[in-house]
Design an enzyme around this catalytic site. Structure first.
Site, PDB file in Angstrom:
ATOM      1  N   ASP A 245       7.105 -12.901   0.718  1.00 19.73           N
ATOM      2  CA  ASP A 245       7.643 -12.691  -0.625  1.00 19.73           C
ATOM      3  C   ASP A 245       8.750 -13.690  -0.930  1.00 19.73           C
ATOM      4  OD1 ASP A 245       9.208 -11.623   1.340  1.00 19.73           O
ATOM      5  OD2 ASP A 245       9.453  -9.662   0.429  1.00 19.73           O
TER       6      ASP A 245
ATOM      7  N   ARG B 236      14.715 -12.593   7.967  1.00 23.72           N
ATOM      8  CA  ARG B 236      14.746 -13.050   6.581  1.00 23.72           C
ATOM      9  C   ARG B 236      15.912 -14.006   6.335  1.00 23.72           C
ATOM     10  NH1 ARG B 236      11.016 -10.009   3.774  1.00 23.72           N
ATOM     11  NH2 ARG B 236      11.879 -10.116   1.669  1.00 23.72           N
TER      12      ARG B 236
ATOM     13  N   ASP C  86       0.806  -1.214   0.000  1.00 26.05           N
ATOM     14  CA  ASP C  86       0.000   0.000   0.000  1.00 26.05           C
ATOM     15  C   ASP C  86       0.843   1.270   0.000  1.00 26.05           C
ATOM     16  OD1 ASP C  86       1.003  -0.222   2.524  1.00 26.05           O
ATOM     17  OD2 ASP C  86      -0.904  -0.063   3.579  1.00 26.05           O
TER      18      ASP C  86
END
Length: 968
Positions: free
Chosen positions: A882, A925, A793
């Protein structure tokens, strides 16, 4: 007087000759001379006056001009002061006069200053007005260009609409959608029983009733409840775990129906049938030993030798129809792997029923009719990745391993053949030969195991415990699988070895494969999974195994693991694969995949407020990016009846998903170039109507190898209303945009007075089930296009960037195509883990889905296909979704993502701090990449060293041509 003086003075200056004439002349002459002299004096006087006037007049004029200049510059103090001193003596003035003089000068100065300020203010106002008018002129020019561009887009849109109308009129093919179910409405009619001669010759064309299985039926399956319709003899019953799990698993299957009149096939669970006293034991490999110890009488021995299935009960099933057509007899082994009860239907007349089991004799198996399945050795369902070993390194401790012993020992000599003896001797010599390769070939179980002799088939039994065998196979590059002795095409023990080898990543080497039948051989390509050799190649075995390169070895190992996970690993996998194999044999499409029903955050009666979006913020006024089109969903379910006929091998062996029918696939074939102009032109929009062109023609049509289509933007948001509104507003006027789906991750609904920009396309605000980043990839039913642009967004992408990415994705439909690139880097310090890296690099292996195009097919796979552990890790860290999507796509395609050129405007400069800027973001990550690698068994990410630019980017073109994109 002055004149006389002036007139006399020249006389004194005359020459002596003139004086002499005056003295000597007479009176008359004197009088005449006087008159002449006076005339001459008048001329001199007039000339002198004229000369004086000529000299004095310029002097007076010059004096007047000098005085006028001095009066015009009274403000210059340095020049006025000497003039004042020259004309006025201030020292002689009185104090009062001097004061008055100073006050007067100050008033003059003040008045002059006010006038100067007014003049300056007026000048600034005029300059401001001029600037505003110039700006207004530029805005009008920009607006004119924008309106001209919009007019051109409208003209193109009208042309596109006319073409679409002509295509609709000329269409001669039906619009395909989900097949309408056509089911039978009566039970199978009663037929005469058939004998063994008919049963032995059964094939699909002469023993199966296709009339109950319409192509549009969806393949309905009916299961006889094993608790109600038992076909076992007295004293036998089906394994409780198997019975309960099978009923529960089939209850989840989309093909199961409750009404027997609608069924295409009828499933009958006939085994694994065990003695009732054996059902209390949980160890599937110890059941045989317990059976031997519990036999006390010869009556029991007689009971054990007969088949545990009561054929009369089987024939009496309510829907048997007299000959058993369309019935499937399931005999699934689990605990007793070497007993003759694994083949209880040997010698029995099964009429026209299909037999499904693991062990078959050569004269019993009916190719293309019966089905071989592996034993049920896994859990009921769920994640099974923990059972598998890592695929790396390619070479393990042992080149080849085998553990087994021929049992029963009493009849081995009569069953063995000379070639089998030679094979064993050669294998022993190979393991002890002069070579650097290590072998673990063990043909006798140490410690020895007890086995009942009378009920066992001659086969290579399993040695040791399950955990010890698993450890050996994890250390083995290849696992030898020897065929059963005798005239059997398949045995339960052999398939158990195959199951364990694939689970541990040891590539199976099946000796005598030309004499055997492997599970699901109609659909699974076992040549991509195992090394298949005839027995005669035993002397070349070592050479062949050494010749396998690492890349081929890892390809075999990966394929074997995927086959094991999808088709063999659990009860659910076995049942789903069994039904899919029968359905594939009949050419019936599978059931459609399930969409997630989108629930709007707004009540049905609530109408959100609208606002006008900003116009032209992210577009160039003179650049047309595409026509204005009404929403056009991607055609769905057009290959219902051809996908598994033409690409069945790919569905089973490449996509590993023959279980569902998808609306579209990223692997759908492209038509030849001529088809766009010769009979198959519907939907195609070639550039320049086929003759090509530069920027102008490029902007008027999509071109490419696929028909026209649009894309859907999926935007995940959480309590950042203003940021969301700004992002939505920037989408106004975006060509080829079909819809925007906002996934509302917050438990709080949007504010009632929130004004949603009217961007010209529908905006669906979907309530998420819970706050999870996995919601980004939920396959909502409101997503009606193949292309999905996943956007954060707070991402700021210009229209030309988005459309260029869309065009690139159309040529790479099976890959992630996007803007922000990242890569995984090896940690040299520990040498055993990966690091997530976002530094500048000439290689990348991931494209973040905060701004990337993906096919909707991968949203189905992410939700239903990947292990649950990955989605749980995403929820745990609130991160890494992702990375998970990049892992999934690279795992399925073995291709890297595609990065496209952007204009360095990816992030929104005024947006609040996002999750990615947290200090722990990168550490999480790092952990995600290493955890996902454990789940997949390897790291599927692949590196790429290029990005996509438009064709005419940085190309010099004539002035009358336009580039594909102005800045890309």
């Amino acid at each position: 007087m002055s004149v006389a003086f002036d007139l006399d003075k020249p006389l004194d200056m005359d020459s002596g000759k003139e004086k002499q004439v005056l003295i000597t002349a007479g009176p008359n002459a004197r009088h005449n001379i006087s008159i002449s002299w006076m005339r001459r004096c008048r001329h001199y006087k007039l000339a002198i006056i004229i000369l004086l006037l000529l000299v004095l007049l310029p002097l007076l004029a010059h004096r007047r001009l000098l005085s006028a200049e001095q009066d015009a510059q009274p403000t210059d103090v340095h020049r006025s002061r000497p003039l004042l001193d020259a004309y006025e003596d201030f020292s002689a003035m009185r104090a009062s006069d001097l004061k008055m003089r100073i006050e007067e000068m100050l008033r003059i100065k003040s008045t002059v200053s006010v006038e100067l300020r007014e003049l300056e203010s007026r000048r600034q106002k005029l300059q401001s007005d001029i600037s505003q008018y110039n700006q207004k002129i530029e805005e009008l020019k920009q607006e004119l260009l924008r309106e001209q561009t919009e007019l051109e887009r409208l003209k193109i849109s009208v042309e596109q609409a006319q073409v679409a109308q002509q295509e609709a009129v000329q269409r001669n093919t039906p619009e395909l959608a989900l097949p309408r179910t056509l089911l039978p409405s009566v039970l199978p009619r009663k037929m005469l029983a058939v004998g063994s001669d008919v049963s032995d010759a059964c094939e699909m064309h002469n023993c199966f009733d296709h009339s109950r299985c319409s192509l549009t039926s969806g393949f309905p399956v009916y299961l006889y409840d094993p608790d109600v319709h038992s076909v076992q003899r007295a004293g036998y019953d089906i394994d409780g775990f198997l019975k309960t799990t099978l009923k529960q698993t089939l209850g989840y299957n989309a093909h199961i129906v409750r009404e027997p009149k609608q069924a295409c096939i009828y499933l009958v669970l006939v085994g694994e049938a065990l003695l009732e006293q054996d059902l209390l034991r949980n160890n599937r490999y110890a059941a045989q030993e317990a059976e031997h110890q519990q036999r006390a009488t010869a009556a029991n021995d007689k009971q054990h030798k007969e088949s545990p299935i009561d054929m009369q009960k089987l024939y009496a099933l309510p829907y048997w129809g007299g000959d058993g057509r369309n019935h499937v007899l399931l005999n699934l082994a689990r605990r007793d792997l070497s007993s003759t009860r694994n083949n209880p239907l040997l010698g029995q007349n099964t009429m026209r029923a299909i037999v499904v089991q693991s062990s078959f004799e050569r004269n019993q198996f009916r190719p293309g009719y019966d089905l071989i399945v592996p034993p049920i050795l896994g859990p009921p369902g769920g994640d099974v990745w923990q059972e598998c070993a890592s695929m790396l390194p390619a070479r393990r401790k042992y080149l080849l391993s085998f553990q087994g012993e021929l049992r029963p020992t009493g009849i081995v000599q009569t069953a063995a053949q000379p070639l089998d003896d030679f094979i064993l001797e050669h294998l022993k010599d190979m393991s002890h030969g002069a070579t650097q390769d290590q072998f673990q070939l063990q043909f006798e179980c140490v410690p020895a195991i007890e086995q009942h002799q009378e009920l066992a088939l001659v086969d290579w039994t399993l040695c040791g415990t399950e955990s010890s065998r698993k450890q050996l196979l994890k250390d083995s590059t290849f696992a030898l699988i020897l065929p059963p002795l005798g005239a059997r095409v398949s045995s339960t023990l052999m398939l158990a070895r195959l199951f364990e080898a694939l689970r541990s990543g040891a590539v199976p080497v099946i000796l005598g494969a030309d004499e055997l039948r492997l599970p699901y051989a109609e659909t699974i390509d076992w040549r991509r999974v195992a090394v298949l050799l005839p027995k005669a190649r035993i002397t070349e075995l070592h050479f062949l195994l050494r010749a396998v390169q690492d890349a081929d070895l890892l390809l075999l190992r990966r394929q074997g693991r995927l086959i094991w996970e999808r088709y063999l690993s659990s009860v659910q996998a076995t049942v789903d694969t069994l039904i899919a194999s029968l359905r594939d044999r009949l050419g019936i499409p599978p059931r459609p995949v399930v969409n997630i029903i989108a629930q709007s955050v707004f009540n049905s009666s609530f109408i959100p407020l609208k606002s006008e979006p900003p116009v032209g913020m992210d577009t160039e006024p003179e650049e047309s990016l595409g026509p204005i089109e009404p929403p056009y969903p991607s055609p769905a379910f057009r290959r219902n009846y051809t996908i598994l006929r033409l690409q069945s091998k790919e569905a089973w062996n490449d996509w590993f998903d023959p279980f569902y029918l998808y609306p579209q696939l990223p692997f759908d074939p492209a038509l030849p170039s001529e088809a766009k102009f010769m009979g198959s032109h519907t939907g195609f929009r070639p550039i320049g109507k086929g003759i090509g062109g530069a920027g102008k023609e490029f902007s008027e049509a999509l071109g490419g190898n696929y028909p026209r289509e649009q894309f859907t933007i999926v935007m995940l948001t959480y309590e950042r209303e203003q940021v969301l509104m700004d992002s939505l507003g920037r989408l106004y006027g975006l060509p080829y945009l079909h819809k925007v789906v906002v996934v509302w991750n917050s438990p709080k609904p949007p504010l009632d007075d929130l004004r949603w920009p009217d961007i010209g396309v529908p905006v669906s605000v979907v309530r998420a089930p819970r706050n999870s980043l996995n919601n980004r990839f939920l396959p909502f039913d409101v997503i009606e296009t193949e292309a999905v642009l996943s956007v954060d967004d707070d991402a700021h992408l210009r229209h030309d960037e988005i459309l260029f990415g869309f065009r690139v994705w159309r040529e790479h439909r099976d890959r992630v195509v996007g803007f922000p690139g990242r890569y995984h880097a090896w940690d040299l310090s520990s040498n055993n883990m990966w690091h997530y890296n976002s530094n500048y690099s000439c290689e990348l292996s991931m494209v973040l889905t905060g701004a990337a195009f993906i096919h909707k097919y991968y949203m189905y796979l992410y939700t239903y296909h990947i292990p649950q552990a990955i989605r749980d890790k995403v929820d745990e860290y609130m991160n890494c979704e992702d990375i998970a999507m990049n892992f999934l796509v690279s795992h399925m395609t073995r291709k890297p993502p595609v990065k496209v050129t952007s204009r360095w405007t990816f992030r929104c400069p005024g947006c609040p701090v996002s999750l990615s800027e947290d200090d722990t973001h990168f550490q999480e990550r790092h952990k995600c990449i290493n955890f996902f690698s454990q789940v997949f068994g390897y790291t599927p990410l692949l590196n790429t060293q290029y990005r996509a630019d438009s064709i005419l980017f940085k190309t010099r073109i004539p002035h009358d041509k336009q580039k594909c994109f102005k800045y890309i």
